[in-house]
Design a protein around this motif. Structure first.
Motif, mmCIF file in Angstrom:
data_model
loop_
_atom_site.group_PDB
_atom_site.id
_atom_site.type_symbol
_atom_site.label_atom_id
_atom_site.label_comp_id
_atom_site.label_asym_id
_atom_site.label_seq_id
_atom_site.Cartn_x
_atom_site.Cartn_y
_atom_site.Cartn_z
ATOM 1 N N VAL A 84 0.823 -1.207 0.000
ATOM 2 C CA VAL A 84 0.000 0.000 0.000
ATOM 3 C C VAL A 84 0.859 1.260 0.000
ATOM 4 N N VAL A 85 1.930 1.263 0.790
ATOM 5 C CA VAL A 85 2.766 2.461 0.903
ATOM 6 C C VAL A 85 3.415 2.787 -0.444
ATOM 7 N N LYS A 86 4.019 1.785 -1.084
ATOM 8 C CA LYS A 86 4.676 2.017 -2.374
ATOM 9 C C LYS A 86 3.660 2.436 -3.441
ATOM 10 N N SER A 87 2.486 1.792 -3.450
ATOM 11 C CA SER A 87 1.460 2.145 -4.432
ATOM 12 C C SER A 87 0.939 3.555 -4.189
ATOM 13 N N THR A 88 0.852 3.953 -2.932
ATOM 14 C CA THR A 88 0.403 5.315 -2.606
ATOM 15 C C THR A 88 1.359 6.344 -3.194
ATOM 16 N N TYR A 89 2.665 6.115 -3.004
ATOM 17 C CA TYR A 89 3.659 7.042 -3.559
ATOM 18 C C TYR A 89 3.577 7.085 -5.087
ATOM 19 N N ALA A 90 3.387 5.910 -5.692
ATOM 20 C CA ALA A 90 3.302 5.855 -7.158
ATOM 21 C C ALA A 90 2.084 6.618 -7.671
ATOM 22 N N GLU A 96 0.446 9.074 -6.098
ATOM 23 C CA GLU A 96 0.632 10.507 -5.852
ATOM 24 C C GLU A 96 1.568 11.132 -6.885
ATOM 25 N N ASN A 97 2.622 10.413 -7.245
ATOM 26 C CA ASN A 97 3.546 10.924 -8.270
ATOM 27 C C ASN A 97 2.862 11.025 -9.630
ATOM 28 N N ALA A 98 2.055 10.001 -9.965
ATOM 29 C CA ALA A 98 1.345 10.028 -11.249
ATOM 30 C C ALA A 98 0.329 11.169 -11.289
ATOM 31 N N THR A 99 -0.324 11.413 -10.167
ATOM 32 C CA THR A 99 -1.300 12.513 -10.092
ATOM 33 C C THR A 99 -0.628 13.852 -10.364
ATOM 34 N N GLN A 100 0.510 14.063 -9.733
ATOM 35 C CA GLN A 100 1.247 15.320 -9.939
ATOM 36 C C GLN A 100 1.776 15.414 -11.371
ATOM 37 N N LYS A 101 2.211 14.291 -11.903
ATOM 38 C CA LYS A 101 2.789 14.278 -13.255
ATOM 39 C C LYS A 101 1.775 14.737 -14.297
ATOM 40 N N PHE A 102 0.501 14.338 -14.128
ATOM 41 C CA PHE A 102 -0.508 14.664 -15.130
ATOM 42 C C PHE A 102 -1.338 15.894 -14.751
ATOM 43 N N LYS A 107 -0.424 -9.137 13.872
ATOM 44 C CA LYS A 107 -1.078 -9.361 12.582
ATOM 45 C C LYS A 107 -1.872 -8.098 12.242
ATOM 46 N N TYR A 108 -1.594 -7.525 11.075
ATOM 47 C CA TYR A 108 -2.233 -6.264 10.724
ATOM 48 C C TYR A 108 -2.387 -6.138 9.208
ATOM 49 N N THR A 109 -3.246 -5.224 8.823
ATOM 50 C CA THR A 109 -3.415 -4.889 7.407
ATOM 51 C C THR A 109 -3.215 -3.389 7.234
ATOM 52 N N VAL A 110 -2.683 -3.017 6.086
ATOM 53 C CA VAL A 110 -2.464 -1.610 5.760
ATOM 54 C C VAL A 110 -3.454 -1.214 4.666
ATOM 55 N N GLU A 111 -4.070 -0.062 4.834
ATOM 56 C CA GLU A 111 -5.020 0.427 3.832
ATOM 57 C C GLU A 111 -4.896 1.939 3.704
ATOM 58 N N ASN A 112 -5.402 2.438 2.613
ATOM 59 C CA ASN A 112 -5.355 3.887 2.377
ATOM 60 C C ASN A 112 -6.547 4.290 1.524
ATOM 61 N N ASN A 113 -7.213 5.339 1.950
ATOM 62 C CA ASN A 113 -8.287 5.946 1.168
ATOM 63 C C ASN A 113 -7.754 7.264 0.595
ATOM 64 N N ILE A 114 -7.777 7.369 -0.716
ATOM 65 C CA ILE A 114 -7.198 8.531 -1.395
ATOM 66 C C ILE A 114 -8.260 9.190 -2.281
ATOM 67 N N THR A 115 -8.279 10.499 -2.259
ATOM 68 C CA THR A 115 -9.117 11.263 -3.186
ATOM 69 C C THR A 115 -8.210 12.199 -3.969
ATOM 70 N N ILE A 116 -8.265 12.078 -5.283
ATOM 71 C CA ILE A 116 -7.432 12.926 -6.139
ATOM 72 C C ILE A 116 -8.308 13.602 -7.187
ATOM 73 N N ARG A 117 -7.822 14.726 -7.678
ATOM 74 C CA ARG A 117 -8.502 15.437 -8.754
ATOM 75 C C ARG A 117 -7.500 15.647 -9.887
ATOM 76 N N VAL A 118 -7.934 15.299 -11.082
ATOM 77 C CA VAL A 118 -7.055 15.386 -12.253
ATOM 78 C C VAL A 118 -7.805 16.092 -13.378
#
Length: 299
Positions: free
Chosen positions: A72-78, A80-86, A117-128
């Protein structure tokens, strides 16, 4: 000899057929795997309500996607970078770990194994930008390990925006007429005040329609994407120092006896000092007792 040669030739033919069938199955399986990867990477793509720049139609496009990722952490960074790129921006992100179970196992006298034992999650809202929506979604698709759902909406707000524009024109016309009426009323205070209130209400309604149109135009220009990322349950194990029992910090028996003797001596001193403080009462009591014995024996 002929029989042996026939048997050998038949065996070679059978082996060749089995090998070719196995190879065909492998190729078929590989093809299915390729199809699966292709399906995962394009499942979230959409051309819903893609219109030409010169079109009069105005669409508010939104996307709601939930999917599993490797990390989740690596995908979040990816993302966010793609959002800024476009040319987009992140409006909300909530990265968190949810602990499902925590077990502490004592492995030695001073060490404890903590298993979490744990799970990682992220809720993201982006505007493009609306023109980049499909590109961003295809970029996000590269992070997908398993797609739960994908919902893409396109609401046509062309008529609503047109209605607001026509209403603004009518409002502007009314404002001019009211302003003219105010100027022609002379010094009649009551009429002027009533006209001023009407003009203020008209301008407020006009401003609200302007803001509504600006909000709609902003939603048309920038699409909103809501993402829910999660990953498989993770297990973390860590060796930690054991917490010592309070009994481990107690002094040995000799020190406890010595402390008891000191405490007893302090108590004895306190009692002695207390009795000394009572000397007036002891003196009076003793004198009274002697007088009692002296006069009590007389007939």
């Amino acid at each position: 000899m002929k029989t042996i040669a026939k048997i050998g030739a038949l065996t070679l033919v059978i082996i060749a057929l089995l090998f070719s069938c196995k190879k065909a199955d492998y190729s078929s399986g590989e093809g299915l795997a390729d199809m699966k990867v292709s399906a995962d990477s394009t499942a979230v793509s959409s051309s819903a309500a893609v219109v030409d720049k010169n079109s009069k139609q105005k669409f508010i496009r939104t996307a709601d996607i939930k999917f599993k990722v490797k990390n989740v952490v690596k995908s979040t960074y990816a993302i966010e970078n793609a959002t800024q790129k476009f040319g987009g921006f992140v409006t909300y992100t909530n990265l968190q770990s949810n602990i499902h179970d925590q077990i502490k196992t004592k492995v030695s006298q001073d060490s404890t194994l903590e298993t979490t034992k744990y799970t990682v999650e992220n809720n993201i809202t982006i505007r493009v930008p609306n023109t980049q929506l499909d590109t961003v979604i295809k970029t996000i698709a590269k992070q997908i390990d398993f797609l739960d759902f994908r919902v893409i909406k396109a609401d046509d707000v062309s008529l609503k925006m047109l209605a607001n524009q026509l209403s603004q024109k009518r409002s502007n016309t009314t404002e001019k007429r009211v302003e003219k009426a105010i100027d022609s009323k002379g010094k009649k205070i009551n009429d002027v005040m009533e006209a001023e209130n009407t003009l203020a209400n008209q301008r407020e309604a006009n401003d609200n329609r302007t803001i509504d149109n600006l909000s709609l135009q902003d939603q048309v220009n920038f699409s909103t994407i809501t993402l829910q990322l999660y990953q498989n349950e993770t297990i973390k194990q860590e060796i930690m120092a054991s917490e010592k029992n309070s009994n481990a910090y107690k002094p040995n028996l000799g020190l406890q006896i010595l402390d008891s003797l000191k405490s007893g001596w302090y108590i004895l001193e306190a009692v002695f000092v207390f009795l000394i403080n009572l000397w007036p009462f002891i003196l009076i009591g003793s004198g009274g007792f002697l007088l009692y014995k002296k006069y009590a024996k007389k007939p």
